[in-house]
Design an enzyme around this catalytic site. Structure first.
Site, PDB file in Angstrom:
ATOM      1  N   HIS A  68      -1.126 -26.607  99.243  1.00  0.00           N
ATOM      2  CA  HIS A  68      -1.911 -26.422 100.478  1.00  0.00           C
ATOM      3  C   HIS A  68      -1.438 -27.344 101.434  1.00  0.00           C
ATOM      4  O   HIS A  68      -1.495 -26.986 102.814  1.00  0.00           O
ATOM      5  CB  HIS A  68      -3.069 -25.960 100.455  1.00  0.00           C
ATOM      6  CG  HIS A  68      -3.792 -24.742 101.334  1.00  0.00           C
ATOM      7  ND1 HIS A  68      -3.077 -24.583 102.576  1.00  0.00           N
ATOM      8  CD2 HIS A  68      -4.776 -23.907 101.325  1.00  0.00           C
ATOM      9  CE1 HIS A  68      -3.600 -23.469 102.997  1.00  0.00           C
ATOM     10  NE2 HIS A  68      -4.421 -23.074 102.402  1.00  0.00           N
ATOM     11  N   ALA A  69      -1.413 -28.445 101.102  1.00  0.00           N
ATOM     12  CA  ALA A  69      -1.018 -29.741 102.327  1.00  0.00           C
ATOM     13  C   ALA A  69       0.261 -29.447 102.614  1.00  0.00           C
ATOM     14  O   ALA A  69       0.644 -29.841 103.775  1.00  0.00           O
ATOM     15  CB  ALA A  69      -1.281 -31.056 101.545  1.00  0.00           C
TER      16      ALA A  69
END
Length: 587
Positions: free
Chosen positions: A137-138
Protein backbone atom coordinates in the site's frame (compact mmCIF):
# COMPACT_ATOMS: atom_id res chain seq x y z
CA UNK A 1 17.10 8.06 -3.04
CA UNK A 2 13.58 9.50 -2.90
CA UNK A 3 11.87 10.33 0.37
CA UNK A 4 8.66 8.40 1.04
CA UNK A 5 5.74 10.69 1.89
CA UNK A 6 4.14 10.52 5.33
CA UNK A 7 0.97 8.68 4.29
CA UNK A 8 2.90 5.96 2.44
CA UNK A 9 5.45 5.70 5.25
CA UNK A 10 2.58 5.13 7.69
CA UNK A 11 1.70 1.83 5.95
CA UNK A 12 5.32 0.70 6.24
CA UNK A 13 5.55 1.66 9.92
CA UNK A 14 2.32 -0.16 10.81
CA UNK A 15 3.32 -3.41 9.12
CA UNK A 16 4.17 -6.51 11.14
CA UNK A 17 3.77 -10.26 10.64
CA UNK A 18 0.13 -10.27 11.78
CA UNK A 19 -0.78 -7.19 9.73
CA UNK A 20 0.64 -7.27 6.18
CA UNK A 21 0.06 -3.90 4.49
CA UNK A 22 -0.26 -4.93 0.86
CA UNK A 23 -3.25 -4.62 -1.45
CA UNK A 24 -4.07 -6.45 -4.64
CA UNK A 25 -6.71 -8.77 -5.95
CA UNK A 26 -7.74 -11.14 -8.70
CA UNK A 27 -8.26 -10.20 -12.35
CA UNK A 28 -10.29 -12.92 -14.07
CA UNK A 29 -9.76 -13.49 -17.82
CA UNK A 30 -11.19 -15.73 -20.55
CA UNK A 31 -8.72 -17.15 -23.08
CA UNK A 32 -8.97 -15.99 -26.70
CA UNK A 33 -10.70 -18.37 -29.12
CA UNK A 34 -8.39 -21.14 -30.24
CA UNK A 35 -5.61 -20.30 -27.76
CA UNK A 36 -3.98 -23.12 -25.79
CA UNK A 37 -3.92 -22.23 -22.11
CA UNK A 38 -0.41 -23.35 -21.21
CA UNK A 39 1.18 -21.76 -24.30
CA UNK A 40 -0.76 -18.50 -23.92
CA UNK A 41 0.18 -18.12 -20.25
CA UNK A 42 3.76 -19.05 -21.04
CA UNK A 43 3.92 -16.16 -23.52
CA UNK A 44 2.47 -13.77 -20.94
CA UNK A 45 5.02 -14.94 -18.38
CA UNK A 46 7.90 -14.24 -20.73
CA UNK A 47 6.43 -10.84 -21.63
CA UNK A 48 6.24 -9.86 -17.94
CA UNK A 49 9.80 -11.08 -17.26
CA UNK A 50 11.23 -9.14 -20.21
CA UNK A 51 10.81 -5.72 -18.56
CA UNK A 52 14.08 -3.83 -18.06
CA UNK A 53 13.03 -0.26 -17.17
CA UNK A 54 10.43 0.12 -14.42
CA UNK A 55 8.13 2.96 -13.49
CA UNK A 56 8.49 4.36 -9.97
CA UNK A 57 8.40 2.83 -7.36
CA UNK A 58 8.19 -0.69 -8.89
CA UNK A 59 11.93 -0.79 -9.58
CA UNK A 60 12.83 0.43 -6.07
CA UNK A 61 13.03 -1.02 -2.57
CA UNK A 62 12.73 0.59 0.88
CA UNK A 63 15.71 1.78 2.88
CA UNK A 64 15.86 3.53 6.24
CA UNK A 65 17.77 6.82 6.41
CA UNK A 66 18.63 9.14 9.24
CA UNK A 67 15.54 11.28 8.70
CA UNK A 68 12.97 8.74 7.51
CA UNK A 69 12.20 6.09 4.90
CA UNK A 70 13.40 6.30 1.29
CA UNK A 71 12.99 4.56 -2.07
CA UNK A 72 16.30 3.17 -3.41
CA UNK A 73 16.69 1.91 -7.00
CA UNK A 74 17.23 -1.84 -7.30
CA UNK A 75 19.95 -2.48 -9.87
CA UNK A 76 19.48 -6.26 -9.87
CA UNK A 77 15.77 -7.09 -10.00
CA UNK A 78 15.08 -10.84 -10.03
CA UNK A 79 11.97 -11.06 -12.21
CA UNK A 80 11.74 -14.85 -11.76
CA UNK A 81 11.00 -14.06 -8.10
CA UNK A 82 8.40 -11.36 -8.81
CA UNK A 83 6.54 -13.06 -11.70
CA UNK A 84 5.24 -16.52 -10.80
CA UNK A 85 3.17 -19.20 -12.51
CA UNK A 86 0.76 -21.40 -10.51
CA UNK A 87 -1.88 -24.03 -11.28
CA UNK A 88 -5.06 -24.87 -9.40
CA UNK A 89 -5.96 -28.41 -8.31
CA UNK A 90 -8.96 -30.09 -9.92
CA UNK A 91 -11.79 -29.36 -10.38
CA UNK A 92 -10.58 -25.73 -10.76
CA UNK A 93 -13.57 -23.93 -9.25
CA UNK A 94 -13.62 -20.42 -7.81
CA UNK A 95 -13.41 -22.08 -4.39
CA UNK A 96 -9.93 -23.36 -5.17
CA UNK A 97 -8.98 -19.98 -6.68
CA UNK A 98 -10.07 -18.05 -3.58
CA UNK A 99 -8.31 -20.55 -1.30
CA UNK A 100 -5.05 -19.94 -3.21
CA UNK A 101 -5.58 -16.16 -3.11
CA UNK A 102 -6.16 -16.37 0.66
CA UNK A 103 -2.79 -18.07 1.16
CA UNK A 104 -0.95 -15.71 -1.18
CA UNK A 105 -2.49 -12.67 0.54
CA UNK A 106 -1.24 -13.94 3.92
CA UNK A 107 2.50 -13.72 3.30
CA UNK A 108 4.56 -10.54 3.70
CA UNK A 109 6.37 -8.89 0.81
CA UNK A 110 10.18 -8.94 0.98
CA UNK A 111 11.39 -5.41 1.81
CA UNK A 112 14.83 -6.08 0.37
CA UNK A 113 13.16 -6.23 -3.07
CA UNK A 114 10.67 -4.03 -4.94
CA UNK A 115 7.33 -4.39 -3.14
CA UNK A 116 5.22 -6.30 -5.67
CA UNK A 117 4.41 -9.80 -6.93
CA UNK A 118 2.34 -11.06 -9.88
CA UNK A 119 0.98 -14.61 -10.13
CA UNK A 120 -0.41 -16.18 -13.34
CA UNK A 121 -2.90 -18.89 -12.34
CA UNK A 122 -4.13 -21.60 -14.69
CA UNK A 123 -6.44 -24.59 -14.22
CA UNK A 124 -9.79 -22.77 -13.97
CA UNK A 125 -12.92 -24.14 -15.59
CA UNK A 126 -14.60 -22.64 -18.69
CA UNK A 127 -11.30 -21.62 -20.34
CA UNK A 128 -10.57 -18.97 -17.74
CA UNK A 129 -7.33 -17.97 -16.06
CA UNK A 130 -6.56 -15.50 -13.29
CA UNK A 131 -3.90 -12.97 -12.38
CA UNK A 132 -3.32 -12.35 -8.68
CA UNK A 133 -1.26 -9.23 -8.01
CA UNK A 134 0.11 -8.09 -4.66
CA UNK A 135 1.51 -4.57 -4.18
CA UNK A 136 2.41 -2.79 -0.95
CA UNK A 137 0.00 0.00 0.00
CA UNK A 138 3.01 2.31 0.34
CA UNK A 139 3.44 2.01 -3.45
CA UNK A 140 -0.15 2.30 -4.70
CA UNK A 141 -3.75 3.14 -3.74
CA UNK A 142 -7.07 2.03 -5.25
CA UNK A 143 -7.26 4.59 -8.06
CA UNK A 144 -3.60 3.99 -8.89
CA UNK A 145 -4.35 0.27 -9.18
CA UNK A 146 -7.09 1.00 -11.73
CA UNK A 147 -4.64 3.07 -13.79
CA UNK A 148 -2.23 0.11 -13.65
CA UNK A 149 -4.93 -2.27 -14.91
CA UNK A 150 -5.84 0.06 -17.78
CA UNK A 151 -2.20 0.41 -18.80
CA UNK A 152 -1.84 -3.36 -19.33
CA UNK A 153 -5.10 -3.77 -21.27
CA UNK A 154 -6.80 -2.47 -24.41
CA UNK A 155 -10.37 -1.95 -25.58
CA UNK A 156 -9.52 -3.71 -28.84
CA UNK A 157 -9.47 -7.54 -28.62
CA UNK A 158 -7.15 -7.67 -31.64
CA UNK A 159 -4.45 -5.40 -30.19
CA UNK A 160 -1.27 -7.02 -28.86
CA UNK A 161 0.88 -5.38 -26.15
CA UNK A 162 4.54 -6.35 -25.79
CA UNK A 163 5.32 -4.65 -22.45
CA UNK A 164 4.47 -5.36 -18.83
CA UNK A 165 2.24 -3.20 -16.59
CA UNK A 166 5.12 -2.21 -14.27
CA UNK A 167 7.33 -1.02 -17.11
CA UNK A 168 8.23 2.60 -17.76
CA UNK A 169 7.07 2.11 -21.36
CA UNK A 170 3.55 1.17 -20.22
CA UNK A 171 3.43 4.25 -18.00
CA UNK A 172 4.52 6.66 -20.76
CA UNK A 173 2.20 5.19 -23.40
CA UNK A 174 -0.81 5.19 -21.07
CA UNK A 175 -0.16 8.75 -19.89
CA UNK A 176 0.11 10.08 -23.43
CA UNK A 177 -2.96 8.15 -24.56
CA UNK A 178 -5.07 9.37 -21.67
CA UNK A 179 -3.86 12.94 -21.12
CA UNK A 180 -1.95 13.82 -24.30
CA UNK A 181 1.70 14.65 -24.83
CA UNK A 182 3.53 16.36 -21.97
CA UNK A 183 3.93 20.07 -22.54
CA UNK A 184 7.38 21.60 -22.46
CA UNK A 185 8.02 24.05 -19.61
CA UNK A 186 7.84 27.75 -20.59
CA UNK A 187 9.20 30.80 -18.72
CA UNK A 188 6.68 32.39 -16.32
CA UNK A 189 4.81 35.41 -17.58
CA UNK A 190 4.49 38.71 -15.71
CA UNK A 191 0.93 37.95 -14.66
CA UNK A 192 2.04 34.62 -13.19
CA UNK A 193 4.81 36.32 -11.20
CA UNK A 194 2.26 38.65 -9.69
CA UNK A 195 0.38 35.62 -8.43
CA UNK A 196 3.16 34.94 -5.89
CA UNK A 197 1.40 37.33 -3.50
CA UNK A 198 -1.83 35.44 -4.04
CA UNK A 199 0.01 32.19 -3.29
CA UNK A 200 1.24 33.55 0.04
CA UNK A 201 -2.29 34.66 0.87
CA UNK A 202 -3.51 31.19 -0.07
CA UNK A 203 -1.16 29.68 2.52
CA UNK A 204 -2.81 31.83 5.19
CA UNK A 205 -6.28 30.86 3.95
CA UNK A 206 -5.29 27.19 4.08
CA UNK A 207 -4.35 27.52 7.73
CA UNK A 208 -7.72 29.11 8.51
CA UNK A 209 -9.56 26.38 6.59
CA UNK A 210 -7.70 23.68 8.49
CA UNK A 211 -8.46 25.30 11.85
CA UNK A 212 -12.17 25.52 10.94
CA UNK A 213 -12.21 21.88 9.80
CA UNK A 214 -10.48 20.72 12.99
CA UNK A 215 -13.02 22.65 15.08
CA UNK A 216 -15.91 20.92 13.32
CA UNK A 217 -14.14 17.58 13.68
CA UNK A 218 -13.64 18.11 17.42
CA UNK A 219 -17.19 19.38 17.97
CA UNK A 220 -18.57 16.03 16.78
CA UNK A 221 -17.03 14.31 19.83
CA UNK A 222 -19.22 16.36 22.19
CA UNK A 223 -22.40 15.98 20.15
CA UNK A 224 -22.20 19.30 18.30
CA UNK A 225 -21.21 18.00 14.88
CA UNK A 226 -24.72 17.49 13.51
CA UNK A 227 -24.74 14.39 11.29
CA UNK A 228 -20.94 14.29 11.09
CA UNK A 229 -19.61 10.91 12.25
CA UNK A 230 -16.04 10.77 13.52
CA UNK A 231 -13.62 7.99 14.53
CA UNK A 232 -13.77 6.53 18.09
CA UNK A 233 -17.06 8.30 18.91
CA UNK A 234 -19.67 5.68 19.97
CA UNK A 235 -17.87 2.90 18.10
CA UNK A 236 -19.22 -0.39 19.53
CA UNK A 237 -17.01 -3.35 20.37
CA UNK A 238 -17.71 -6.51 18.32
CA UNK A 239 -15.72 -9.42 16.90
CA UNK A 240 -14.89 -7.12 13.98
CA UNK A 241 -12.68 -5.09 16.34
CA UNK A 242 -10.30 -7.72 17.67
CA UNK A 243 -6.60 -8.43 17.38
CA UNK A 244 -5.90 -10.24 14.13
CA UNK A 245 -3.64 -13.11 13.19
CA UNK A 246 -1.52 -13.26 10.05
CA UNK A 247 -3.84 -15.68 8.19
CA UNK A 248 -6.43 -14.28 5.77
CA UNK A 249 -9.67 -15.42 4.15
CA UNK A 250 -10.69 -14.00 0.75
CA UNK A 251 -14.14 -14.28 -0.86
CA UNK A 252 -15.61 -12.46 -3.86
CA UNK A 253 -18.87 -11.99 -5.76
CA UNK A 254 -20.26 -9.90 -8.64
CA UNK A 255 -23.58 -8.01 -8.53
CA UNK A 256 -25.49 -6.47 -11.40
CA UNK A 257 -24.70 -2.75 -11.47
CA UNK A 258 -28.12 -1.93 -12.95
CA UNK A 259 -29.86 -3.33 -9.86
CA UNK A 260 -27.91 -0.96 -7.61
CA UNK A 261 -28.43 2.00 -9.96
CA UNK A 262 -32.19 1.36 -10.13
CA UNK A 263 -32.42 1.47 -6.32
CA UNK A 264 -30.33 4.66 -6.15
CA UNK A 265 -32.59 6.42 -8.68
CA UNK A 266 -35.82 5.27 -7.04
CA UNK A 267 -34.70 6.35 -3.55
CA UNK A 268 -32.88 9.54 -4.61
CA UNK A 269 -29.49 8.33 -3.39
CA UNK A 270 -26.04 7.88 -4.88
CA UNK A 271 -24.70 4.50 -5.93
CA UNK A 272 -22.17 4.73 -3.11
CA UNK A 273 -24.98 5.32 -0.58
CA UNK A 274 -26.77 2.18 -1.77
CA UNK A 275 -23.53 0.16 -1.64
CA UNK A 276 -22.97 1.30 1.96
CA UNK A 277 -26.58 0.35 2.77
CA UNK A 278 -25.95 -3.11 1.28
CA UNK A 279 -22.88 -3.54 3.47
CA UNK A 280 -24.81 -2.24 6.48
CA UNK A 281 -27.64 -4.74 5.98
CA UNK A 282 -25.15 -7.57 5.44
CA UNK A 283 -23.15 -6.72 8.57
CA UNK A 284 -26.38 -6.44 10.58
CA UNK A 285 -27.39 -9.96 9.50
CA UNK A 286 -23.90 -11.32 10.10
CA UNK A 287 -23.83 -10.02 13.69
CA UNK A 288 -27.40 -11.24 14.33
CA UNK A 289 -26.37 -14.78 13.40
CA UNK A 290 -23.58 -14.50 15.99
CA UNK A 291 -25.90 -12.92 18.58
CA UNK A 292 -23.67 -9.82 18.68
CA UNK A 293 -25.66 -6.92 17.21
CA UNK A 294 -24.75 -3.92 19.43
CA UNK A 295 -27.01 -1.07 20.53
CA UNK A 296 -24.75 1.54 18.93
CA UNK A 297 -24.38 1.61 15.17
CA UNK A 298 -21.27 0.33 13.43
CA UNK A 299 -19.00 3.01 11.90
CA UNK A 300 -17.14 2.44 8.64
CA UNK A 301 -14.07 4.12 7.22
CA UNK A 302 -15.06 5.10 3.68
CA UNK A 303 -11.91 6.07 1.73
CA UNK A 304 -12.19 8.91 -0.80
CA UNK A 305 -9.69 9.79 -3.50
CA UNK A 306 -7.87 13.12 -3.21
CA UNK A 307 -6.01 12.53 -6.48
CA UNK A 308 -6.22 15.07 -9.29
CA UNK A 309 -7.59 13.66 -12.52
CA UNK A 310 -4.24 13.97 -14.32
CA UNK A 311 -2.15 12.68 -11.40
CA UNK A 312 -0.51 9.35 -12.21
CA UNK A 313 2.59 9.78 -10.06
CA UNK A 314 1.24 9.88 -6.50
CA UNK A 315 1.54 6.60 -4.64
CA UNK A 316 -1.19 7.50 -2.12
CA UNK A 317 -3.64 10.39 -2.49
CA UNK A 318 -6.48 9.19 -0.32
CA UNK A 319 -8.58 10.50 2.56
CA UNK A 320 -11.56 9.06 4.39
CA UNK A 321 -15.07 9.83 5.61
CA UNK A 322 -16.58 8.16 8.65
CA UNK A 323 -19.90 6.60 7.62
CA UNK A 324 -22.59 5.82 10.18
CA UNK A 325 -23.88 2.44 8.96
CA UNK A 326 -27.05 2.61 11.13
CA UNK A 327 -26.93 -1.12 11.88
CA UNK A 328 -29.15 -0.49 14.94
CA UNK A 329 -32.00 0.68 12.66
CA UNK A 330 -34.47 -2.03 11.65
CA UNK A 331 -36.12 -0.23 8.72
CA UNK A 332 -33.91 -0.43 5.57
CA UNK A 333 -35.04 2.93 4.16
CA UNK A 334 -34.35 4.76 7.44
CA UNK A 335 -31.00 3.01 7.54
CA UNK A 336 -30.20 4.35 4.06
CA UNK A 337 -31.23 7.90 5.03
CA UNK A 338 -28.97 7.83 8.10
CA UNK A 339 -26.06 6.71 5.93
CA UNK A 340 -26.83 9.49 3.45
CA UNK A 341 -26.81 12.15 6.18
CA UNK A 342 -23.45 11.05 7.59
CA UNK A 343 -21.83 10.84 4.14
CA UNK A 344 -23.20 14.25 3.15
CA UNK A 345 -21.79 15.81 6.34
CA UNK A 346 -18.37 14.24 5.71
CA UNK A 347 -18.29 15.39 2.08
CA UNK A 348 -19.25 18.94 3.12
CA UNK A 349 -16.29 18.99 5.49
CA UNK A 350 -13.83 17.89 2.77
CA UNK A 351 -15.44 20.13 0.13
CA UNK A 352 -14.42 23.19 2.13
CA UNK A 353 -10.75 22.15 1.71
CA UNK A 354 -8.50 22.03 -1.31
CA UNK A 355 -6.80 18.74 -2.26
CA UNK A 356 -3.61 19.81 -0.48
CA UNK A 357 -5.52 20.98 2.61
CA UNK A 358 -7.55 17.77 2.67
CA UNK A 359 -4.38 15.67 2.51
CA UNK A 360 -2.88 17.59 5.42
CA UNK A 361 -6.15 17.34 7.37
CA UNK A 362 -6.17 13.56 6.89
CA UNK A 363 -2.60 13.27 8.12
CA UNK A 364 -3.48 15.24 11.26
CA UNK A 365 -6.58 13.20 12.03
CA UNK A 366 -4.82 9.87 11.38
CA UNK A 367 -2.10 10.50 13.98
CA UNK A 368 -4.20 9.04 16.88
CA UNK A 369 -4.92 5.93 14.80
CA UNK A 370 -1.20 5.47 14.17
CA UNK A 371 -0.45 5.87 17.86
CA UNK A 372 -3.07 3.35 19.01
CA UNK A 373 -1.80 0.83 16.45
CA UNK A 374 1.86 1.29 17.43
CA UNK A 375 0.97 0.99 21.13
CA UNK A 376 -1.13 -2.13 20.51
CA UNK A 377 -4.37 -0.46 21.66
CA UNK A 378 -6.27 -0.49 18.35
CA UNK A 379 -8.38 -3.52 19.29
CA UNK A 380 -9.29 -2.01 22.68
CA UNK A 381 -10.08 1.45 21.32
CA UNK A 382 -11.23 0.90 17.72
CA UNK A 383 -11.49 4.02 15.57
CA UNK A 384 -13.92 2.30 13.17
CA UNK A 385 -15.83 -0.96 12.94
CA UNK A 386 -14.73 -1.85 9.42
CA UNK A 387 -13.57 -0.42 6.08
CA UNK A 388 -15.91 -0.11 3.07
CA UNK A 389 -14.21 1.17 -0.09
CA UNK A 390 -15.80 1.78 -3.49
CA UNK A 391 -13.26 2.17 -6.30
CA UNK A 392 -14.50 3.37 -9.71
CA UNK A 393 -13.23 1.02 -12.40
CA UNK A 394 -13.29 0.92 -16.20
CA UNK A 395 -16.69 1.39 -17.82
CA UNK A 396 -15.65 -0.31 -21.07
CA UNK A 397 -14.73 -3.94 -21.73
CA UNK A 398 -10.95 -4.53 -21.63
CA UNK A 399 -8.70 -7.20 -23.20
CA UNK A 400 -5.14 -8.32 -22.46
CA UNK A 401 -3.62 -9.53 -25.72
CA UNK A 402 -7.00 -10.89 -26.79
CA UNK A 403 -7.98 -12.39 -23.40
CA UNK A 404 -11.24 -10.85 -22.19
CA UNK A 405 -11.17 -9.29 -18.71
CA UNK A 406 -14.26 -10.70 -16.94
CA UNK A 407 -13.91 -9.32 -13.42
CA UNK A 408 -11.74 -7.27 -11.06
CA UNK A 409 -11.97 -8.55 -7.48
CA UNK A 410 -9.97 -6.39 -5.02
CA UNK A 411 -8.23 -7.63 -1.89
CA UNK A 412 -7.25 -5.04 0.69
CA UNK A 413 -5.79 -4.93 4.21
CA UNK A 414 -7.02 -5.74 7.71
CA UNK A 415 -5.22 -4.99 10.95
CA UNK A 416 -5.81 -4.83 14.70
CA UNK A 417 -9.23 -3.33 15.34
CA UNK A 418 -10.35 -3.91 11.70
CA UNK A 419 -10.78 -7.65 11.15
CA UNK A 420 -12.82 -7.25 7.92
CA UNK A 421 -12.36 -5.13 4.81
CA UNK A 422 -15.00 -4.78 2.08
CA UNK A 423 -13.81 -3.30 -1.21
CA UNK A 424 -15.65 -3.18 -4.53
CA UNK A 425 -14.79 -2.14 -8.08
CA UNK A 426 -17.33 -1.10 -10.70
CA UNK A 427 -16.43 -2.70 -14.03
CA UNK A 428 -18.63 -2.45 -17.17
CA UNK A 429 -22.07 -3.61 -15.92
CA UNK A 430 -20.98 -5.29 -12.67
CA UNK A 431 -20.01 -4.42 -9.11
CA UNK A 432 -17.20 -6.78 -8.13
CA UNK A 433 -16.95 -7.24 -4.34
CA UNK A 434 -13.82 -8.55 -2.65
CA UNK A 435 -13.93 -9.26 1.10
CA UNK A 436 -10.81 -9.94 3.17
CA UNK A 437 -11.01 -10.99 6.82
CA UNK A 438 -8.87 -12.43 9.58
CA UNK A 439 -9.17 -16.20 9.27
CA UNK A 440 -9.21 -16.74 13.05
CA UNK A 441 -11.47 -13.86 14.15
CA UNK A 442 -14.10 -14.23 11.39
CA UNK A 443 -13.96 -17.84 10.15
CA UNK A 444 -17.38 -17.73 8.43
CA UNK A 445 -16.89 -14.59 6.38
CA UNK A 446 -18.22 -16.36 3.25
CA UNK A 447 -21.73 -15.84 4.66
CA UNK A 448 -21.34 -12.13 3.94
CA UNK A 449 -21.87 -12.90 0.23
CA UNK A 450 -25.38 -14.25 0.90
CA UNK A 451 -26.11 -11.40 3.31
CA UNK A 452 -25.15 -8.83 0.66
CA UNK A 453 -27.64 -10.37 -1.78
CA UNK A 454 -30.37 -10.36 0.89
CA UNK A 455 -29.63 -6.72 1.77
CA UNK A 456 -29.83 -5.66 -1.89
CA UNK A 457 -33.11 -7.55 -2.36
CA UNK A 458 -34.47 -5.80 0.74
CA UNK A 459 -33.59 -2.38 -0.70
CA UNK A 460 -35.14 -3.35 -4.04
CA UNK A 461 -38.37 -4.22 -2.25
CA UNK A 462 -38.41 -0.80 -0.56
CA UNK A 463 -37.63 0.99 -3.84
CA UNK A 464 -40.20 -1.04 -5.77
CA UNK A 465 -37.64 -2.28 -8.31
CA UNK A 466 -37.65 -5.96 -7.28
CA UNK A 467 -39.70 -8.74 -8.93
CA UNK A 468 -42.82 -9.73 -6.99
CA UNK A 469 -41.40 -13.11 -5.96
CA UNK A 470 -38.28 -11.48 -4.54
CA UNK A 471 -40.28 -8.73 -2.84
CA UNK A 472 -42.29 -11.24 -0.79
CA UNK A 473 -39.15 -12.91 0.56
CA UNK A 474 -37.14 -9.90 1.61
CA UNK A 475 -38.73 -9.35 5.01
CA UNK A 476 -37.62 -12.80 6.16
CA UNK A 477 -33.98 -11.77 6.51
CA UNK A 478 -34.33 -8.51 8.43
CA UNK A 479 -33.96 -10.16 11.79
CA UNK A 480 -35.66 -9.08 15.00
CA UNK A 481 -36.30 -5.43 15.70
CA UNK A 482 -34.28 -5.60 18.89
CA UNK A 483 -30.52 -6.11 19.13
CA UNK A 484 -29.45 -9.71 19.43
CA UNK A 485 -28.68 -9.44 23.15
CA UNK A 486 -32.34 -8.78 23.80
CA UNK A 487 -33.56 -11.22 21.16
CA UNK A 488 -32.13 -14.12 23.16
CA UNK A 489 -34.75 -13.68 25.90
CA UNK A 490 -37.74 -13.65 23.53
CA UNK A 491 -39.42 -17.08 23.67
CA UNK A 492 -40.31 -18.56 20.28
CA UNK A 493 -43.91 -19.58 19.63
CA UNK A 494 -44.50 -23.32 20.01
CA UNK A 495 -46.40 -25.42 17.55
CA UNK A 496 -49.57 -27.16 18.74
CA UNK A 497 -47.78 -30.50 19.03
CA UNK A 498 -44.98 -28.92 21.08
CA UNK A 499 -47.24 -27.32 23.72
CA UNK A 500 -47.14 -28.77 27.23
CA UNK A 501 -50.38 -29.94 28.92
CA UNK A 502 -52.29 -27.30 30.89
CA UNK A 503 -51.44 -28.92 34.21
CA UNK A 504 -47.68 -28.92 33.62
CA UNK A 505 -47.73 -25.37 32.23
CA UNK A 506 -49.57 -24.03 35.25
CA UNK A 507 -47.34 -25.98 37.59
CA UNK A 508 -44.29 -24.44 35.91
CA UNK A 509 -45.76 -20.99 36.31
CA UNK A 510 -46.57 -21.58 39.99
CA UNK A 511 -50.38 -21.11 39.68
CA UNK A 512 -52.87 -23.49 41.32
CA UNK A 513 -55.21 -25.45 39.03
CA UNK A 514 -58.81 -25.83 40.22
CA UNK A 515 -60.05 -29.46 40.30
CA UNK A 516 -62.90 -30.30 37.97
CA UNK A 517 -65.69 -32.73 38.87
CA UNK A 518 -65.43 -36.00 36.94
CA UNK A 519 -67.69 -36.07 33.94
CA UNK A 520 -70.29 -38.85 33.74
CA UNK A 521 -70.46 -38.66 29.98
CA UNK A 522 -68.96 -41.47 27.97
CA UNK A 523 -65.73 -40.53 26.26
CA UNK A 524 -66.13 -39.58 22.63
CA UNK A 525 -64.59 -41.63 19.86
CA UNK A 526 -62.21 -38.79 19.04
CA UNK A 527 -60.92 -38.62 22.61
CA UNK A 528 -60.53 -42.39 22.86
CA UNK A 529 -58.69 -42.54 19.59
CA UNK A 530 -56.42 -39.71 20.75
CA UNK A 531 -55.67 -41.60 23.96
CA UNK A 532 -55.00 -44.74 22.01
CA UNK A 533 -52.49 -42.98 19.76
CA UNK A 534 -48.96 -43.88 20.85
CA UNK A 535 -47.67 -40.46 19.76
CA UNK A 536 -49.95 -38.55 22.11
CA UNK A 537 -50.08 -41.14 24.90
CA UNK A 538 -48.76 -39.77 28.18
CA UNK A 539 -45.74 -41.43 29.64
CA UNK A 540 -46.46 -44.01 32.38
CA UNK A 541 -45.77 -42.70 35.83
CA UNK A 542 -44.69 -44.70 38.86
CA UNK A 543 -47.52 -45.06 41.44
CA UNK A 544 -47.10 -42.48 44.13
CA UNK A 545 -47.64 -43.40 47.79
CA UNK A 546 -50.11 -40.86 49.13
CA UNK A 547 -51.31 -40.58 52.73
CA UNK A 548 -54.99 -41.73 53.02
CA UNK A 549 -57.53 -39.01 53.55
CA UNK A 550 -59.70 -38.87 56.75
CA UNK A 551 -62.85 -39.97 54.88
CA UNK A 552 -61.13 -43.00 53.45
CA UNK A 553 -59.71 -43.97 56.87
CA UNK A 554 -63.19 -43.85 58.49
CA UNK A 555 -64.73 -46.07 55.78
CA UNK A 556 -61.91 -48.55 56.23
CA UNK A 557 -62.53 -48.75 60.00
CA UNK A 558 -66.31 -49.40 59.56
CA UNK A 559 -65.66 -52.10 57.00
CA UNK A 560 -63.20 -53.75 59.39
CA UNK A 561 -65.79 -53.97 62.17
CA UNK A 562 -68.52 -55.28 59.90
CA UNK A 563 -66.46 -58.02 58.31
CA UNK A 564 -66.21 -61.38 60.28
CA UNK A 565 -62.88 -62.15 61.76
CA UNK A 566 -61.03 -65.08 60.33
CA UNK A 567 -60.21 -67.77 62.91
CA UNK A 568 -56.68 -68.74 63.46
CA UNK A 569 -55.70 -72.52 63.20
CA UNK A 570 -55.10 -72.92 67.00
CA UNK A 571 -58.44 -71.46 67.96
CA UNK A 572 -60.27 -73.71 65.52
CA UNK A 573 -58.73 -76.85 67.09
CA UNK A 574 -59.76 -75.73 70.58
CA UNK A 575 -63.37 -75.12 69.44
CA UNK A 576 -63.57 -78.60 67.81
CA UNK A 577 -62.23 -80.28 71.04
CA UNK A 578 -64.79 -78.41 73.22
CA UNK A 579 -67.66 -79.48 70.98
CA UNK A 580 -66.57 -83.16 71.21
CA UNK A 581 -66.47 -83.03 75.00
CA UNK A 582 -69.94 -81.53 75.19
CA UNK A 583 -71.25 -84.26 72.87
CA UNK A 584 -69.78 -87.05 75.10
CA UNK A 585 -71.32 -85.59 78.24
CA UNK A 586 -74.74 -85.66 76.60
CA UNK A 587 -74.56 -89.40 75.96
Amino acid sequence: MRRIDLTSAGFLLLEKRETPMHVGGINLFTLPDGAAEHEFLGDLRELLRSTTAFRKPFGEYVVTGKTGLYWEKDEHIDLDYHVRHSALPAPGRYRELFALASRLHTTLLDRTRPLWELHLIEGLQNRQFAVYNKIHHAAIDGVGAMHLTRSMCSEDPEERIDYGPFSLEAYEIYKEMRFGARKKPVPPRQSELRNVVDAIKHQYDSSMHLVTAMRRFGAAFIGRGGNLAVPWHNVPKTTLNTRVSGARRFVAQSFDFQRVRAVSRALDATVNDVVLAMCSGALRRYLLTRDELPRHSLKAMAPVSLRDETDLDSTNAVGFITADLATNVYDPEKRLRTIQDSMRAGKDLLRSLSSREAALFMQLTQVPALLTSVLGLASRYPAFSTVVSNVPGPRERLYWNGARLDGIYPASIVFDGFAMNITMVSYVDKLDFGIVACRRSLPQVQRMIDHLEEALAELEAVAGTAPAATRSRTTQGRGPRRPARQASVIKPKLAASDKAPAKSRSAASGKAVPKKAPSKKAPSKKASSKRASPKNAPAKKAPSKKAPSKKAAAKKAIAKKASPKKATPGKARRERAASKRSAGAGR
